[in-house]
Design a protein around this motif. Structure first.
Motif, PDB file in Angstrom:
ATOM      1  N   ALA A   1      15.701  -0.144  -8.510  1.00 38.92           N
ATOM      2  CA  ALA A   1      16.747  -1.222  -9.215  1.00 38.92           C
ATOM      3  C   ALA A   1      17.421  -2.409  -9.046  1.00 38.92           C
ATOM      4  N   ASN A   2      17.318  -3.108  -8.178  1.00 35.94           N
ATOM      5  CA  ASN A   2      17.392  -4.528  -7.907  1.00 35.94           C
ATOM      6  C   ASN A   2      16.718  -5.382  -8.038  1.00 35.94           C
ATOM      7  N   ASN A   3      15.500  -5.033  -8.628  1.00 36.17           N
ATOM      8  CA  ASN A   3      14.334  -5.849  -9.714  1.00 36.17           C
ATOM      9  C   ASN A   3      13.587  -6.613  -8.774  1.00 36.17           C
ATOM     10  N   ASN A   4      13.680  -5.907  -7.858  1.00 40.62           N
ATOM     11  CA  ASN A   4      12.397  -5.907  -6.387  1.00 40.62           C
ATOM     12  C   ASN A   4      11.764  -5.389  -6.773  1.00 40.62           C
ATOM     13  N   THR A   5      10.265  -5.208  -6.726  1.00 38.58           N
ATOM     14  CA  THR A   5       8.769  -4.835  -6.538  1.00 38.58           C
ATOM     15  C   THR A   5       7.763  -4.062  -5.130  1.00 38.58           C
ATOM     16  N   MET A   6       7.489  -3.350  -4.828  1.00 37.25           N
ATOM     17  CA  MET A   6       7.370  -2.234  -3.447  1.00 37.25           C
ATOM     18  C   MET A   6       5.985  -1.774  -4.505  1.00 37.25           C
ATOM     19  N   GLN A   7       5.266  -2.144  -3.203  1.00 35.81           N
ATOM     20  CA  GLN A   7       3.373  -1.680  -3.273  1.00 35.81           C
ATOM     21  C   GLN A   7       3.709  -0.113  -2.787  1.00 35.81           C
ATOM     22  N   ALA A   8       2.533   0.457  -4.107  1.00 35.13           N
ATOM     23  CA  ALA A   8       3.078   2.079  -3.632  1.00 35.13           C
ATOM     24  C   ALA A   8       1.200   1.458  -2.908  1.00 35.13           C
ATOM     25  N   VAL A   9       1.137   2.705  -1.967  1.00 32.83           N
ATOM     26  CA  VAL A   9       0.056   3.048  -1.330  1.00 32.83           C
ATOM     27  C   VAL A   9      -0.676   3.807  -1.779  1.00 32.83           C
ATOM     28  N   GLY A  10      -0.246   5.459  -2.103  1.00 36.75           N
ATOM     29  CA  GLY A  10      -0.622   6.326  -1.907  1.00 36.75           C
ATOM     30  C   GLY A  10      -0.386   7.594  -1.998  1.00 36.75           C
TER      31      GLY A  10
END
Length: 149
Positions: free
Chosen positions: A44-53
């Motif tokens: 929501a804060n426009n940061n991105t995170m990496q999904a691993v699985g």
């Protein structure tokens, strides 16, 4: 249907999230099955995170029928996530509904049974979830939250 499940009593922080497009957790040990599934999730804060699985997890919920094990389908694993999230969109995509009021929310299955109630805590809807990581328990009743069928 008869099934065996792992359960223990430590409390987990799970929140119902109207903005989440997927169910998400940061604990890989939650998964009963897991496959690699790389992808990028925008917060929501426009940061991105990496999904691993992704995979399926089991939760021990305090329902109106007592403690019950439910299976949550297609949960993404994001190691950087700070809390666990259940997506309202995914819940309703599986023929369930979510009802909100001042005190909290209720997840209701297609048979109009209340599957889970969440308390409102500082504007967030927190589920009463226990982890399912250590001892094995047998159950004749299991529910899927893919949430829930």
């Amino acid at each position: 249907m008869f099934a065996a499940f792992k359960v223990e009593s430590s409390t987990e922080k799970w929140y119902i999230d109207s903005g989440a497009t997927n169910h998400m957790t940061a604990k890989q040990e939650h998964f009963k099955n897991f496959c690699m599934y790389p992808g990028e999730i925008k917060a929501a804060n426009n940061n991105t995170m990496q999904a691993v699985g992704k995979g399926d997890i089991e939760m021990k919920l305090a329902t109106h029928r007592g403690n019950e094990i439910v299976t949550v389908k297609d949960v993404l694993y994001l190691s950087d996530l700070e809390v666990n999230l259940l997506s309202i969109r995914k819940i309703v995509d599986h023929q369930n509904s979510v009802v909100f009021d001042r005190s909290g929310s209720r997840i209701i299955n297609s048979s109009q049974e209340v599957i889970e109630m969440a308390k409102q805590v500082n504007g967030l809807y927190k589920l009463n979830v226990h982890s399912t990581e250590s001892a094995y328990v047998a159950s004749e009743n299991s529910t899927e939250l893919g949430i829930v069928d």
